[in-house]
Design an enzyme around this catalytic site. Structure first.
Site, PDB file in Angstrom:
ATOM      1  N   GLU A  60      -7.336 -18.180  57.279  1.00  0.00           N
ATOM      2  CA  GLU A  60      -6.160 -18.684  56.693  1.00  0.00           C
ATOM      3  C   GLU A  60      -5.832 -20.072  56.791  1.00  0.00           C
ATOM      4  OE1 GLU A  60      -6.377 -15.987  57.780  1.00  0.00           O
ATOM      5  OE2 GLU A  60      -6.261 -14.404  55.805  1.00  0.00           O
ATOM      6  N   HIS A 129       1.636  -5.433  54.940  1.00  0.00           N
ATOM      7  CA  HIS A 129       1.199  -5.912  53.375  1.00  0.00           C
ATOM      8  C   HIS A 129       1.779  -5.678  52.184  1.00  0.00           C
ATOM      9  CE1 HIS A 129      -2.532  -5.514  56.435  1.00  0.00           C
ATOM     10  NE2 HIS A 129      -3.407  -5.627  55.516  1.00  0.00           N
TER      11      HIS A 129
END
Lengths: 326, 323
Positions: A60, A129
């Site tokens: 990322e 999440h």
């Protein structure tokens, strides 16, 4: 008008923009082969090839930095971040670099960068999440932040984001992907920075965006059954915020509730409530109420998750408290 | 490029930095300053290969890279002073120098901060079908950052046109390389399948030659390469560093291998006249005096300018001003 899903609407937006502008390309984890974890990239590699639709390693920080670098040399990247929670892995690249670089350069550089980040809680995904992180990115100067609630806006705002010369964080609630809604066949854009009154009413204003907007609409329907006319404003873009639309509505109704799935404490609702009170103090008939997630990580177990997230009943309760002021 | 031209740029950097140190200590330059003195041969030897259409990313110790790629010393000095005609209008400063006209995508206040940006610039060139390479400078401190490892992987995987340039000056701030890294650099780089060369970073011709060799592969589309230049910073990590982590003797020894004196000696030995060097040096002194004078007489920015340049497109009317 035809009806398509939110996920399909975003796919159409990318397809149209990639066909229109060869500088646009996509990258992210699991987007080319798999089509995105919500199917929002399906078919694009077949049409545009793997140079323009790129599967990436799980890196990322480097993906955000690389999207920024590509934007700086004139490409127009759309980076998919899988789950918004993973934005936190790349905070240097987001905050120190992408958000600041144009300003630090004295306005000489341009950053036409879109970062798509599926956010929000869905089906007990748990604390890693499920987050809604818009407040972090609203606090940092340098991002435009959008959070559509409907397929029509999802498409029109994504197209505008891709055409923008500035970094846009495109937050899409995971629970919205399968939802269908009317989307015009012909091309259209939804401008960044414009809110919309989507249900008129005179008694109070419910302000929301993304998935929580639908909860606010449900609350408005329930209030209507009790003879209360709630106006509902969909913010759509969180920065820049459309203060004109917001102030005009609350000036008319004199009462307001801001509702979002992000944490209530120092969430966007806090800034909006403070500003409404500063600007409209004499017109307000009640303090502005805020509805948001409780101040804990998003828990796993369904009843716990339900307790922490804002529900229709929470919006209804806040509305009634605001209406109780005389 | 001739050694004489390389010497000119090295001389410019050295004397620019000496002025910066003096002006900083005199209180005329605000902020933090990290000097490039001792490392000049690296920026100059590498960036002698810069062509229009190429890009570079730099570091917190970035003055040398900016000058070597041709950033105007006047606009740069004005920026260090925080003045209105500075290259970033006073919004960047020493650690955030940008020059879009020369592909300079920034000095960077974050160690290794430029690495993902450089990889992305290479990706952008690829996607756009443009020629060009990206020079990505970083110090040995960056070897501990995950983005170096991620960036090497991504650049190698996608064969991006990036030259990674490690300026190994042996210290990350105050911590020696061996005290903080368990791996050997060539082993790390070759693990990603990236060509690796090392060069004596005090010898500008050696840096120039090694860069040429690595660049030929990159410009042919073979993907990234990695140059490690062994160098030494003669000054502290920042101006004001008490330098307790190294001995005076170590610094004195390193200074005997001065890249500037080395190049000057070679020029004289090759038959360049003393007079020619002195003329060149005088021209550079004049240029730099002019840069300092320009910075000193330049106005401060209007404080309201602080509220401009965040976005390229207007963000609408905020009647109360600040968002």
């Amino acid at each position: 008008m035809r009806e398509i899903t939110f996920a399909e609407a975003t796919r159409e937006a990318m397809e149209e923009e990639m066909a229109r502008d060869p500088r646009v390309f996509l990258m992210g984890e699991d987007i080319a082969k798999q089509g995105g974890i919500f199917g929002q990239f399906k078919g694009l590699p077949e049409r545009f090839g793997l140079e323009r639709v790129r599967d990436t390693p799980i890196s990322e920080p480097t993906l955000v930095g690389a999207a920024l670098g590509a934007a700086l040399v004139g490409a127009r990247p759309v980076l998919d971040i899988h789950f918004a929670d993973f934005l936190l892995l790349a905070m240097d690249e987001l905050a120190n670099q992408a958000a600041s670089i144009r300003y630090m350069s004295g306005g000489k550089l341009r950053v036409p960068l879109v970062i798509r980040a599926p956010d929000g809680a869905i089906r007990s995904a748990g604390a890693h999440h499920s987050k809604s992180l818009e407040a972090l990115f609203l606090h940092l100067p340098g991002f435009k932040v959008v959070a559509p609630a409907t397929p029509k806006d999802a498409k029109g705002l994504l197209k505008s984001a891709i055409r923008s010369e500035d970094p846009v964080l495109y937050l899409e609630h995971k629970a919205l992907y399968p939802r269908k809604g009317p989307v015009p066949e012909e091309e259209y854009l939804v401008p960044l920075g414009r809110a919309e009154v989507i249900r008129p009413g005179r008694d109070l204003t419910l302000i929301s965006y993304s998935l929580t907007l639908h909860k606010a609409l449900e609350a408005a329907e329930l209030l209507a059954g009790e003879g209360v006319q709630a106006e509902v404003v969909d913010l759509k873009t969180l920065y820049p915020l459309d203060w004109d639309t917001l102030l005009a509505s609350v000036e008319r109704t004199g009462r307001a509730v801001v509702a979002h799935e992000g944490w209530r404490f120092l969430g966007p609702g806090a800034e909006i409530a403070a500003t409404l009170e500063e600007r409209l103090w004499e017109k307000l008939k009640a303090p502005v109420a805020r509805v948001g997630a409780a101040h804990v990580p998003i828990p796993f177990s369904p009843p716990l998750e339900h307790r922490v997230l804002p529900q229709v009943e929470d919006i209804l309760k806040a509305a009634k408290e605001v209406l109780a002021w005389r | 490029m001739e050694l004489l031209d390389l010497y000119r740029l090295m001389y410019r950097i050295r004397r620019f930095e000496e002025r910066v140190e003096r002006l900083f200590l005199a209180g005329k330059i605000p902020g933090f300053v990290h000097l490039y003195i001792g490392q000049e041969a690296v920026a100059v030897g590498v960036l002698a290969h810069y062509r229009p259409g190429d890009y570079l990313t730099s570091t917190h110790r970035g003055h040398g890279h900016a000058l070597a790629v041709g950033v105007d010393p006047k606009a740069m000095m004005a920026e260090l002073f925080g003045r209105a005609p500075g290259i970033c209008q006073g919004k960047g400063g020493s650690m955030h120098l940008f020059d879009a006209d020369r592909g300079m995508l920034g000095a960077n206040g974050i160690v290794a901060g430029g690495i993902p940006i450089a990889v992305g610039a290479g990706l952008g060139l690829r996607v756009l079908g443009r020629e060009g390479v990206v020079f990505c400078f970083f110090g040995d401190g960056a070897l501990g950052r995950g983005v170096l490892h991620e960036g090497l992987n991504l650049a190698a995987l996608w064969r991006l046109p990036v030259l990674f340039v490690l300026e190994n000056n042996r210290y990350a701030s105050t911590t020696g390389f061996a005290e903080s890294h368990a791996f050997r650099v060539p082993a790390l780089v070759t693990a990603y399948g990236v060509p690796y060369l090392e060069a004596d970073g005090t010898d500008v011709e050696q840096v120039y030659g090694a860069t040429a060799e690595l660049l030929s592969g990159i410009r042919m589309g073979r993907g990234p390469a990695f140059l490690e230049a062994h160098t030494y910073r003669f000054k502290g990590h920042y101006v004001g560093d008490p330098e307790r982590y190294r001995s005076r003797q170590e610094v004195e020894e390193a200074r005997r291998r001065d890249p500037l004196a080395n190049a000057r000696g070679k020029l004289l030995a090759s038959g360049v006249a003393q007079k020619e060097l002195e003329d060149l040096e005088r021209e550079e002194e004049e240029l730099l005096e002019e840069a300092v004078a320009f910075a000193e007489r330049s106005p401060w920015p209007d404080p309201e300018e602080a509220l401009t340049d965040l976005f390229a497109e207007p963000v609408g009317d905020y009647p109360w001003g600040e968002g």
